[in-house]
Design a protein around this motif. Structure first.
Motif, short mmCIF file in Angstrom:
data_model
loop_
_atom_site.label_atom_id
_atom_site.label_comp_id
_atom_site.label_asym_id
_atom_site.label_seq_id
_atom_site.Cartn_x
_atom_site.Cartn_y
_atom_site.Cartn_z
N ASN A 97 0.80 -1.23 0.00
CA ASN A 97 0.00 0.00 0.00
C ASN A 97 0.82 1.27 0.00
O ASN A 97 0.39 2.29 0.52
CB ASN A 97 -0.97 0.00 1.18
N PHE A 99 2.73 4.11 -2.41
CA PHE A 99 2.79 4.61 -3.79
C PHE A 99 3.84 5.69 -3.89
O PHE A 99 4.15 6.39 -2.94
CB PHE A 99 1.42 5.18 -4.20
N VAL B 55 6.86 12.15 -5.20
CA VAL B 55 5.91 12.27 -4.11
C VAL B 55 5.48 10.86 -3.74
O VAL B 55 5.11 10.06 -4.61
CB VAL B 55 4.68 13.10 -4.52
N VAL B 56 5.50 10.62 -2.46
CA VAL B 56 5.14 9.27 -2.02
C VAL B 56 3.77 9.32 -1.38
O VAL B 56 3.46 10.26 -0.61
CB VAL B 56 6.19 8.75 -1.01
N PHE B 57 2.98 8.35 -1.71
CA PHE B 57 1.64 8.27 -1.15
C PHE B 57 1.48 6.98 -0.39
O PHE B 57 2.11 5.97 -0.70
CB PHE B 57 0.59 8.31 -2.26
N LYS B 58 0.59 7.05 0.54
CA LYS B 58 0.23 5.82 1.26
C LYS B 58 -1.27 5.62 1.09
O LYS B 58 -2.06 6.56 1.25
CB LYS B 58 0.57 5.97 2.75
N LEU B 64 -5.45 8.14 -0.97
CA LEU B 64 -4.00 8.18 -1.11
C LEU B 64 -3.51 9.36 -0.28
O LEU B 64 -3.84 10.51 -0.57
CB LEU B 64 -3.60 8.38 -2.56
N GLN B 67 2.79 11.28 1.68
CA GLN B 67 3.80 11.00 2.70
C GLN B 67 5.12 11.56 2.22
O GLN B 67 5.37 11.71 1.04
CB GLN B 67 3.97 9.49 2.92
N GLU B 71 9.86 9.94 5.76
CA GLU B 71 8.89 9.32 6.65
C GLU B 71 8.51 7.94 6.14
O GLU B 71 8.38 6.98 6.93
CB GLU B 71 7.65 10.23 6.71
N ALA B 72 8.32 7.85 4.87
CA ALA B 72 7.95 6.57 4.28
C ALA B 72 9.02 5.53 4.54
O ALA B 72 8.73 4.37 4.89
CB ALA B 72 7.71 6.74 2.78
#
Lengths: 525, 102
Positions: A97, A99, B55-58, B64, B67, B71-72
């Motif tokens: 999960n 991205f 750009v990072v997404f969670k 979405l 993040q 941090e990720a």
């Protein structure tokens, strides 16, 4: 998967082919299953790899144009014309999960990284498959061999795990440690003796049985016959059978001097040596008709044995009516069997039973019971018994023959040092006197058994009147012998031919006469 | 007598079956953990490939959530540790509810 397949060949009961064809076939099947499974996985991962390749390609061409006119899928059946914009922005699923928005090139890099992982997985699977393929080959060969069923034979060794070691057949003691602590026991014994009370017979029997069982468990009877430990507390079992003769003797003297024989019940029972000697005392006190069976062991007793036998006479005179537990080691044996009441308070109940049986069967059970009951040298003496005139006469060992007595060797039998010397002196004197009597020896021989019987009958009479101190003075012996010249003398070393036959009998008679006469003489005196 | 034995046997068989179920549960849990472990390893590596411009997404449910890269990375690292600890202990976490992912 291997475990069940491997167990197959061993489990089957089919006997014909050593390699057991059905099991081999099953093994092969299982192995092939593994192989096919691996192949499937490899295919799957290869597909994944192909997909990634295609993706890479797409990603590489995607940024060529700013936007694409495409038919966008709208649900499963519909499409819609649309545009593909931001061709360089790709949102990549990193996994779990997560991205990340990347450019196309970055995405390609990620894809490449993933492909690496896939390739690794495929390689592992290929290795496994190869391994199993080789196994399959081997199994195929096995099958071929089993089918051929000719020269090739399966070699197998069955390990019998049910081979049990008997408990403590040999005890390995540490190099500098004493296997037995006899001294300690001695002290305990003394204490025990003082505090001991009359025990019920049943208790005794139960204790005997228990000890016997323990003996069997530990199996020390045969290995250690030299030392005997007297345990006053009834705690030791097997060790009690191996007791210091010396300690026993010492204790016994203490006992006899200070306490009633019954008090020694517990302790004495455990000792091989003492059993015969002390039991007579005990029996006398308890039952009044006890026999000195244990005196069978007295053959090997130490010097004090005779003295103790004398003590037996003490008790006997008081309580026992019928028989002659007389001090002599040999006599009591005979007498013991005759009386036959509580024959054995020996250390093992089995011996008692054997004796009883013997009595009942009047000598018929002799051979049958020999084997099981013999555990100690004493057992041999007990078992090997002759029947003379309907009565049991213990067979004298060749060690006790006259010839040996006159030889240099000492401790041929139950003889105490003093008595032995006395006997020796007597014998020598007799030999001198009777040197000329060799001719009469034959006639005397016949008389001897009769004499013995007479002696037997005479002995009880002598036993009752007074306590025999146990000391035999040479003079008395000589004097006592004079009225019965024929009895003791006939068999002498001068007649080497009949030594063994006569010596036993004559020894008995001589000994019997000696003590009996001595007691008589003492009476007179 | 025979009934007793049969009952005993029945009991033993049930025990065995229970043990087998437990074993299979443990096995499946372990497998899932292993899968998550590998996945998170890949994520960690790929995050390492990215730079700050990305750009990072969670994904939390239908959303979405943005993040930060650092941090990720930290989060993924923690999750990895958690999974390894779980594997070492031999216990299976709740397979349905995955605290790290939500």
């Amino acid at each position: 998967m291997q475990a069940p397949s491997d167990s197959e060949p061993h489990a089957s009961a089919s006997a014909a082919a050593p390699l057991r064809a059905p099991e081999v076939a099953r093994l092969r099947e299982e192995q092939e299953k593994v192989v096919t499974n691996c192949q499937e996985k490899i295919q799957h991962w290869k597909k994944v790899d192909n997909d990634y390749n295609a993706l890479q390609e797409r990603l590489s061409t995607l940024p060529d144009k700013l936007s694409y006119n495409i038919m966008v899928p709208f649900g499963p059946f519909a499409f819609m014309p649309g545009k593909l914009v931001h061709t360089n922005e790709v949102t990549v699923l990193l996994g779990d999960n997560w991205f990340a928005k990347c450019s196309a090139k970055q995405a390609v890099g990620l894809v490449e990284h993933r492909k690496e992982h896939v390739r690794k997985t495929i390689d592992d699977l290929k290795k496994v498959m190869k391994n199993f393929e080789s196994r399959v080959e081997f199994t195929e060969d096995l099958q071929k061999m089993s089918d051929a069923a000719g020269d090739i034979v399966d070699i197998r060794e069955e390990i019998k795990s049910d081979f049990e070691f008997k408990a403590k057949q040999r005890i390995a003691h540490k190099p500098h440690s004493k296997p037995k602590t006899s001294n300690i026991f001695e002290a305990n014994f003394a204490n025990e003796v003082k505090s001991g009370d009359l025990l019920a017979d049943k208790k005794l029997w139960a204790r005997l049985e228990e000890l016997e069982r323990q003996e069997e468990l530990l199996g020390e009877l045969d290995s250690k016959s030299d030392t005997m430990i007297v345990n006053g507390e009834d705690t030791t079992s097997s060790e009690e059978e191996k007791e210091d003769q010396n300690t026993n003797v010492n204790v016994k003297h203490q006992k006899t001097n200070s306490l009633t024989p019954s008090s020694c019940h517990k302790d004495i029972i455990h000792s091989e040596l003492l059993n015969g000697q002390v039991n007579s005392q005990l029996n006398c006190s308890v039952n009044g008709s006890n026999s000195c069976h244990s005196n069978e062991d007295d053959d090997d007793n130490s010097d004090d044995g005779d003295n103790e036998n004398d003590h037996n006479a003490l008790g006997i005179g008081d309580n026992c009516v019928p028989t002659i537990y007389f001090s002599h080691t040999v006599e009591p044996k005979r007498v013991r069997i005759n009386t036959g009441k509580n024959t054995t308070l020996k250390f093992s109940e089995k011996k008692e039973e054997a004796k009883r049986k013997r009595k009942n069967s009047s000598g018929s059970g002799h051979s049958t019971q020999e084997l099981p009951t013999i555990r100690t040298p004493a057992d041999i003496y007990r078992v090997f018994v002759d029947v003379v005139n309907g009565e049991y006469v213990p067979r004298k060992s060749i060690l006790k023959s006259r010839s040996r007595e006159n030889s240099v060797c000492s401790d041929t039998s139950e003889s105490s040092a003093a008595e032995f010397d006395d006997r020796r002196g007597v014998l020598r004197s007799i030999s001198c006197e009777e040197a000329t009597c060799s001719d009469t020896s034959e006639s005397i021989l016949e008389e001897e058994p009769q004499q013995e019987n007479h002696q037997k009958k005479l002995l009880p009479l002598s036993g009752t009147p007074e306590a025999f101190s146990g000391t035999v003075i040479e003079k008395e012996f000589l004097s006592s012998l004079t009225p019965h010249p024929a009895i003791a003398h006939p068999v002498l070393p001068t007649i080497p031919e009949r030594k063994e036959i006569l010596s036993e009998v004559s020894e008995e008679t001589a000994k019997r006469v000696s003590k009996f006469k001595a007691s008589r003489l003492q009476q007179k005196n | 007598m025979a009934e007793l034995i049969q009952k005993k046997l029945q009991g033993e068989v049930e025990k065995y079956q229970q043990l087998q179920k437990d074993l299979s549960k443990s096995m499946s849990g372990r497998q899932k953990l292993e899968a998550q472990l590998t996945e998170n390893n890949i994520v960690k590596e790929e995050l390492a490939l990215l730079d700050g411009s990305n750009v990072v997404f969670k994904l939390l449910g239908p959303v979405l959530v943005k993040q930060e890269l650092g941090e990720a990375r930290a989060t993924v690292g923690k999750r990895l540790d958690y999974i390894t600890a779980e594997i070492y202990l031999g216990t299976t976490p709740d397979l349905e509810a995955d605290p790290g992912s939500f």
